[in-house]
Motif scaffolding. Structure first.
Motif, PDB file in Angstrom:
ATOM      1  N   VAL A   1      14.354  -8.194   6.186  1.00  0.00           N
ATOM      2  CA  VAL A   1      13.634  -7.873   7.424  1.00  0.00           C
ATOM      3  C   VAL A   1      12.880  -9.088   7.983  1.00  0.00           C
ATOM      4  O   VAL A   1      12.994  -9.396   9.171  1.00  0.00           O
ATOM      5  CB  VAL A   1      12.665  -6.691   7.177  1.00  0.00           C
ATOM      6  N   ALA A   2      12.150  -9.767   7.122  1.00  0.00           N
ATOM      7  CA  ALA A   2      11.263 -10.829   7.624  1.00  0.00           C
ATOM      8  C   ALA A   2      12.012 -11.922   8.405  1.00  0.00           C
ATOM      9  O   ALA A   2      11.603 -12.275   9.509  1.00  0.00           O
ATOM     10  CB  ALA A   2      10.456 -11.425   6.474  1.00  0.00           C
ATOM     11  N   PRO A   3      13.129 -12.447   7.875  1.00  0.00           N
ATOM     12  CA  PRO A   3      13.808 -13.491   8.637  1.00  0.00           C
ATOM     13  C   PRO A   3      14.331 -12.971   9.978  1.00  0.00           C
ATOM     14  O   PRO A   3      14.352 -13.706  10.970  1.00  0.00           O
ATOM     15  CB  PRO A   3      14.980 -13.895   7.736  1.00  0.00           C
ATOM     16  N   VAL A   4      14.748 -11.703  10.016  1.00  0.00           N
ATOM     17  CA  VAL A   4      15.279 -11.168  11.262  1.00  0.00           C
ATOM     18  C   VAL A   4      14.189 -11.140  12.323  1.00  0.00           C
ATOM     19  O   VAL A   4      14.413 -11.518  13.478  1.00  0.00           O
ATOM     20  CB  VAL A   4      15.862  -9.756  11.036  1.00  0.00           C
ATOM     21  N   ILE A   5      12.991 -10.725  11.921  1.00  0.00           N
ATOM     22  CA  ILE A   5      11.891 -10.673  12.884  1.00  0.00           C
ATOM     23  C   ILE A   5      11.588 -12.074  13.412  1.00  0.00           C
ATOM     24  O   ILE A   5      11.494 -12.300  14.620  1.00  0.00           O
ATOM     25  CB  ILE A   5      10.635 -10.045  12.238  1.00  0.00           C
ATOM     26  N   VAL A   6      11.477 -13.014  12.484  1.00  0.00           N
ATOM     27  CA  VAL A   6      11.167 -14.386  12.912  1.00  0.00           C
ATOM     28  C   VAL A   6      12.291 -14.936  13.792  1.00  0.00           C
ATOM     29  O   VAL A   6      12.043 -15.506  14.857  1.00  0.00           O
ATOM     30  CB  VAL A   6      10.932 -15.297  11.681  1.00  0.00           C
ATOM     31  N   SER A   7      13.529 -14.717  13.367  1.00  0.00           N
ATOM     32  CA  SER A   7      14.667 -15.239  14.134  1.00  0.00           C
ATOM     33  C   SER A   7      14.690 -14.652  15.530  1.00  0.00           C
ATOM     34  O   SER A   7      14.979 -15.338  16.510  1.00  0.00           O
ATOM     35  CB  SER A   7      15.992 -14.907  13.452  1.00  0.00           C
TER      36      SER A   7
ATOM     37  N   GLY B   1      23.263  -9.737   6.455  1.00  0.00           N
ATOM     38  CA  GLY B   1      23.562 -11.041   5.866  1.00  0.00           C
ATOM     39  C   GLY B   1      22.439 -11.549   4.985  1.00  0.00           C
ATOM     40  O   GLY B   1      22.672 -11.956   3.843  1.00  0.00           O
ATOM     41  N   SER B   2      21.208 -11.495   5.503  1.00  0.00           N
ATOM     42  CA  SER B   2      20.135 -12.114   4.723  1.00  0.00           C
ATOM     43  C   SER B   2      19.683 -11.212   3.586  1.00  0.00           C
ATOM     44  O   SER B   2      19.206 -11.682   2.568  1.00  0.00           O
ATOM     45  CB  SER B   2      18.967 -12.513   5.624  1.00  0.00           C
ATOM     46  N   MET B   3      19.863  -9.902   3.755  1.00  0.00           N
ATOM     47  CA  MET B   3      19.485  -9.008   2.663  1.00  0.00           C
ATOM     48  C   MET B   3      20.397  -9.232   1.453  1.00  0.00           C
ATOM     49  O   MET B   3      19.968  -9.145   0.317  1.00  0.00           O
ATOM     50  CB  MET B   3      19.605  -7.558   3.109  1.00  0.00           C
ATOM     51  N   GLY B   4      21.652  -9.518   1.718  1.00  0.00           N
ATOM     52  CA  GLY B   4      22.586  -9.677   0.619  1.00  0.00           C
ATOM     53  C   GLY B   4      22.747 -11.114   0.169  1.00  0.00           C
ATOM     54  O   GLY B   4      23.490 -11.395  -0.759  1.00  0.00           O
ATOM     55  N   SER B   5      22.041 -12.049   0.821  1.00  0.00           N
ATOM     56  CA  SER B   5      22.300 -13.441   0.490  1.00  0.00           C
ATOM     57  C   SER B   5      21.800 -13.763  -0.911  1.00  0.00           C
ATOM     58  O   SER B   5      20.810 -13.202  -1.384  1.00  0.00           O
ATOM     59  CB  SER B   5      21.653 -14.368   1.521  1.00  0.00           C
ATOM     60  N   TYR B   6      22.510 -14.642  -1.551  1.00  0.00           N
ATOM     61  CA  TYR B   6      22.214 -14.944  -2.948  1.00  0.00           C
ATOM     62  C   TYR B   6      21.716 -16.370  -3.121  1.00  0.00           C
ATOM     63  O   TYR B   6      20.681 -16.613  -3.737  1.00  0.00           O
ATOM     64  CB  TYR B   6      23.478 -14.712  -3.774  1.00  0.00           C
ATOM     65  N   ALA B   7      22.448 -17.299  -2.522  1.00  0.00           N
ATOM     66  CA  ALA B   7      22.175 -18.715  -2.806  1.00  0.00           C
ATOM     67  C   ALA B   7      20.762 -19.126  -2.400  1.00  0.00           C
ATOM     68  O   ALA B   7      20.047 -19.753  -3.186  1.00  0.00           O
ATOM     69  CB  ALA B   7      23.203 -19.584  -2.091  1.00  0.00           C
ATOM     70  N   ILE B   8      20.355 -18.754  -1.188  1.00  0.00           N
ATOM     71  CA  ILE B   8      19.055 -19.230  -0.704  1.00  0.00           C
ATOM     72  C   ILE B   8      17.900 -18.681  -1.546  1.00  0.00           C
ATOM     73  O   ILE B   8      17.082 -19.453  -2.040  1.00  0.00           O
ATOM     74  CB  ILE B   8      18.887 -18.928   0.806  1.00  0.00           C
TER      75      ILE B   8
END
Lengths: 285, 364, 409
Positions: A72-78, A215-222
């Motif tokens: 959620v957080a990155p989506v809001i900022v983006s 995308g960002s909820m499931g991201s692993y590497a970052i």
């Protein structure tokens, strides 16, 4: 044409088969297999152990919360950056062409590279820190910080071009006349934006929000590289479990993560339904 | 004092000039049409008046107040767009209410105005429809209603009928003018359709290539155009080069005609096809001893009239003949008669379709 | 009728010979008589068989070992003319692949697998590990550590899963900021130093790096006594059993208490490399590290030259990684030859000097490498004296319990 094909009751499933069949085969199948897998012990007997572990272990519960937070957080900022950005690149300014080419670059950079880049550039004692140190400044803790600011920044950096791309075209699809009409009817630039443009661009914004959220909820590497080792999202914990060979646990976590992703989406839809729904019945010409 | 005063408005795009200084006055209650081919600058002018496009120079006053520095929402002008520009995410009623809410019109008054607009635009019963559920004509009426609820000082129309089929266009044309009269609005209407312009307007502003060519009532412009462009754009005409001496002029094939105004030497006149008399087998043909015989070379039957192409000397003339029991077959020799008081054109240019048109007409 | 008798005879023969073979080996694709191979006749038998095979496939699970194996392969190909096809793999994935291939009865895609030392219980239980007493028949294993020769992290392997590389968890510190007097000698010293120097000690997250879980297990070894310690070191436990014990046992309370104090003042990092990176950035002065990784990072100037290593009393865990031949490998002779060369004194010394990769050979030690390299290795005052055997399943169990009991509380 054989008689059986003329029978509508037969024809309908037949016509639907390519679409629905595809979904069942490539989406439903694996999902069902994962769900069944998540309910099995090694010997094949039924168990809820894997789910109980998720909801009783502090690390798992925290992981779930962290996953949603990182979604959620990155989506809001983006979104806060992408919307003004997409409005800006609609206008003409010197170097616009160069800029609208350059801003898309992060799209081509894989998440793991972004993570490593953050480590090299934004780590304390890293590139920027050393560059500003002679001036008496120091970078705040961005890597491994408890609030995952580094993770959010990295995700945002990666999401903005994608979001901006979609939102820009959503705004561009609104006919200029509709904007003008709103102005002629007494609406200021801002009101026109809020009352006319945003509702009309809503499907595009929604698509951008949902895709980046998932995308960002499931991201692993970052989160794995940049995030704090204390609060690890489910995606990172899943890989850890996978490495232990505990597949049923991985399946169960996947199920729970998917369920929560769906829940967040539903919540999002109900929040934006008024704007989205109004437009759903409308038709941007 | 005019309701709308446009003074020396120009529009430049970089080095190229889209609008040469344009001046125009529109009186209270007047219906003025700006007519011209596409790309002539008529829509640009309208958008500048509205404020959604910025002029490069000049002044605009509305009801005595200078408005050209104001944003569109503060100009007290409403506009009907060619694309209708209805808000697709709002119902008909919400579309109508939008402007009223923006202007903080009290609720009760909003209700009255909307009901009135719905009534006169015959939209009652469609209030809760979404725009995409309406036909083109209905959408057009919603756009109109949305503009008139604003009760603006000035109504602008940007080719509002051009997306409709011919029959509907005809009906709406009359409705629109009737409505204009009923609400006592001041309107500026942009179109490229000369029939529409002549049918609706109190006055017509003819534009070409970024300049105003001529301004006048439909009758004046049709009967006695001053510019070849006007003569050619409003209906059909024959443009003839003549040699004038006072009120008389000699046509290329020697025949002499009466002029409306005095002229000396080479001049150009416009002769409407329907004002030329065509007489087959008329004894006068021989009696008047014309230097050259006129021969019909082509005919198109138009229903109420027939349009002939007549060759006389080196000239081909368009001649329209109303009624008549039988068509004149091509090849027949005919006599032509010309009306008196033919209008002399001010420009002496050879080509009536020239891109840069004539001189800018004087401001009305 | 005749056919039936023949078939019956074959069945009888097979039945009678199979147990005898199986006791010696589970190898499926032998082209030579493995049972007759001894250290003395090894090259006589194996070299011709290997040359007949002509090629051999090798997997490497450790990313940092790429250039080490390239060196070995260069030497091997030069000496025997046998082509080596080499792949870097992800350990967990390769393990699952080999298990799947084994259970499907197919030939193994790989002949020599350099695998994590902790993988033996899993791989052997699925029958992947070829039962060849490598430590008994390879000539270059004649100076092999006698304990490792038969067991790996407490599990007997009969010589089939020999470690070829040993590595050691350690405490690394920047000698530019940490004076010799400050260098901690025990876990209590370390905690005291960290409390005096907040956020200057890096502790690798046990979930994210072996230098972290190794540290955790070493700490437990230090703090636990009696029955608790016996349970801690009981390598007969499965991972599940270890987890249950780690989650429930009060034995570990001192460990959790230590970590609570430690994490209040130390930086928990995202991995072995992360810790070293922070030391390189001068954000940390001390951290949990692997000895061989420090050497690798020194080679690329990613840690300061002033870095030094030490071990805490009563010992920190050492580990190692093994080479083995999968049971259904197809180029067995070449595989044996390659492992044999990997264990040659020559190569083991090269590996020690260049990679700080410790050797299971008893005749290879740091005394044999140049002095300027020695300073970046553990001093002989602590190694091998303070190196203790790892029990990775228990370390994993401890790190999971630490996650629940300390980190996420």
């Amino acid at each position: 044409m054989p008689a059986s094909l003329r029978d509508r009751r037969l024809l309908l499933p037949l016509l639907l088969a390519p679409g629905v069949g595809y979904l069942l085969l490539f989406f439903g199948g694996p999902l069902a297999a994962a769900f069944i897998g998540s309910l099995r012990l090694e010997d094949g007997s039924f168990t809820l152990t894997w789910y109980i572990r998720i909801f009783t272990r502090p690390s798992m519960l925290r992981g779930l919360g962290t996953s949603i937070y990182y979604g959620v957080a990155p989506v809001i900022v983006s979104l806060l950056v992408s919307v003004p950005l997409s409005l800006a690149i609609r206008r003409h300014f010197p170097g616009r062409k160069l800029f609208s080419g350059l801003y898309k670059l992060p799209l081509a950079v894989p998440g793991i590279i972004v993570g490593l880049m953050i480590i090299v550039v934004f780590e304390r004692g890293g590139f920027i820190d050393r560059a500003v140190a002679p001036l008496g400044f120091g970078l705040p803790k961005l890597v491994r910080d408890d609030w995952g600011v580094g993770v959010i920044l990295a995700s945002v950096w990666k999401q903005i071009p994608f979001m901006t791309l979609i939102i820009t075209s959503a705004f561009a699809a609104i006919p200029e006349d509709i904007r003008s009409a709103s102005r002629t009817l007494g609406a200021s630039r801002l009101t026109t934006f809020l009352r006319v443009e945003v509702p009309l661009a809503m499907p595009g914004i929604t698509a951008a929000v949902l895709l980046t959220f998932i995308g960002s909820m499931g991201s692993y590497a970052i989160p794995d590289i940049v995030g704090p080792p204390t609060a690890r999202p489910l995606s990172v914990l899943m890989v850890a479990e996978f490495n232990q060979g505990r597949f049923p646990q991985v399946f169960a976590m996947g199920m729970v993560l998917s369920a929560f992703a769906v829940a967040v989406l539903v919540a999002y839809y109900s929040l934006t339904s008024r704007i989205g729904d109004a437009h759903g019945r409308g038709d941007a010409r | 004092m005019s309701m709308l005063e446009i003074t020396d408005i120009t529009k430049d795009y970089g080095a190229s000039r889209a609008l040469h200084p344009v001046s125009l006055c529109v009186e209270q209650g007047e219906f003025v049409t700006i007519l011209g081919p596409s790309g002539c600058g008529k829509s640009s002018l309208l958008r500048i008046v509205m404020g959604i496009s910025e002029q490069s120079g000049g002044e605009i006053r509305l009801a005595g107040k200078r408005i050209d520095m104001l944003p569109p929402e503060r100009r007290d002008i409403a506009m009907v767009f060619q694309s209708y520009a209805l808000f697709p995410h709002m119902t008909v009623e919400q579309n109508l209410r939008f402007g009223l809410r923006m202007k903080n019109v009290p609720k009760a008054e909003q209700q009255t105005r909307i009901a009135h607009a719905l009534d006169i635009c015959t939209l009652s019963g469609l209030t809760s429809r979404m725009p995409r559920q309406l036909s083109g004509g209905q959408q057009q009426r919603v756009a109109l209603a949305r503009a008139i609820v604003m009760q603006p000082n000035l109504l602008l129309f940007d080719e509002p009928l051009s997306n409709l089929d011919a029959k509907l266009r005809d009906t709406l044309r009359h409705e629109l003018v009737a409505l204009h009269r009923r609400i006592g609005a001041t309107s500026v209407y942009v179109t490229h359709d000369q029939a529409e312009a002549m049918a609706m307007s109190d006055r017509i502003v003819v534009m070409n290539a970024g300049r105003v060519i001529e301004i006048g009532t439909p009758l004046e412009l049709y009967r006695s155009p001053k510019q070849a462009f006007t003569a050619g754009f409003l209906g059909q005409t024959n443009l003839l080069a003549v040699t004038a001496s006072g009120r008389r002029a000699q046509l290329p094939w020697g025949q002499t005609v009466d002029l409306a105004t005095e002229a000396i030497g080479p001049a150009r006149i416009s002769v409407r096809p329907e004002s030329i008399g065509i007489h087959p087998d008329d004894p006068r043909t021989r009696d008047t001893g014309l230097s050259a015989p006129a021969t019909v070379t082509g005919v198109s039957f138009m229903g109420a009239s027939a349009l002939y192409t007549v060759s006389i000397g080196d000239t081909l003339l368009k001649v329209s003949h109303a009624g008549g029991d039988a068509l004149i077959e091509p090849g027949r020799t005919v006599a032509l008669t010309f009306p008196s008081r033919l209008p002399v054109l001010e420009d002496r240019g050879e080509d009536r379709g020239r891109e840069d048109g004539g001189h800018a007409a004087e401001a009305a | 009728m005749f056919r039936t008798i023949l078939a019956a005879t074959i069945v009888t023969l097979t039945a009678s010979t199979a147990p005898c073979l199986a006791a010696e080996s589970n190898m499926k694709n032998l082209t030579f008589d493995l049972s007759s191979v001894t250290r003395d006749n090894f090259y006589e038998v194996v070299v011709p068989a290997a040359k007949a095979e002509g090629s051999v496939t090798m997997y490497n699970f450790a990313g940092s070992f790429g250039d080490t194996w390239q060196e070995l392969i260069r030497r091997f190909e030069a000496k025997y003319g046998i082509k080596v096809s080499y792949s870097d793999v992800k350990g967990d994935q390769a393990n699952q692949q080999l298990i799947a291939v084994q259970s499907a009865g197919q030939d193994s895609p790989v002949d020599v697998y350099f695998a994590g030392g902790g993988g033996y219980p899993l791989l052997s239980s699925k029958g992947v590990v070829g039962k060849i007493a490598l430590t008994k028949i390879l000539p270059n294993m004649d100076h092999y550590d006698p304990v490792l020769s038969d067991t790996v992290f407490g599990k007997p392997h009969g010589g089939s899963f020999p470690l070829v590389h040993l590595n050691q968890t350690a405490i690394g510190y920047d000698s530019a900021t940490v004076t010799p007097a400050e260098v901690p000698k025990s876990f209590q010293d370390l905690l005291a130093w960290a409390e005096k120097n907040p956020k200057r000690l890096g502790v690798t997250s046990p979930a994210k790096g072996g230098s972290g879980s190794g540290f955790l297990y070493s700490l437990a070894l230090d703090l636990l006594t009696g029955d608790c310690k016996a349970k801690l070191t009981d390598t007969n436990q499965t991972l599940d059993e270890a987890e249950t014990w780690a989650m429930d046992s009060e034995c570990l309370d001192p460990v959790w208490d230590y970590y609570r104090r430690l994490l209040a003042v130390a930086e928990l990092t995202n991995g072995n490399a992360d810790t070293l990176n922070l030391i390189n950035n001068r954000q940390l002065a001390m951290g949990t590290v692997w000895e061989d990784q420090v050497m690798t990072f020194l080679g690329t100037k990613q840690v300061p030259d002033t870095i030094r290593l030490t071990l805490l009393e009563k010992g920190q865990v050492g580990s190692g990684d093994a080479m083995f031949v999968p049971a259904n490998a197809t180029h067995v002779a070449s595989a044996l030859l390659l492992i044999d060369m990997a264990m040659s004194k020559d190569f083991q010394l090269w590996k020690l000097e260049n990679k700080a990769s410790r050797s299971p050979r008893t005749d290879v030690s740091t005394d044999q490498v140049p002095a300027e390299t020695q300073v970046h290795m553990l001093p002989s005052s602590v190694y091998p004296r303070l190196s203790v055997t790892a029990f990775w399943d228990m370390a994993t169990a401890l790190s999971e319990a630490l996650d629940e009991k300390v980190i996420n509380q």
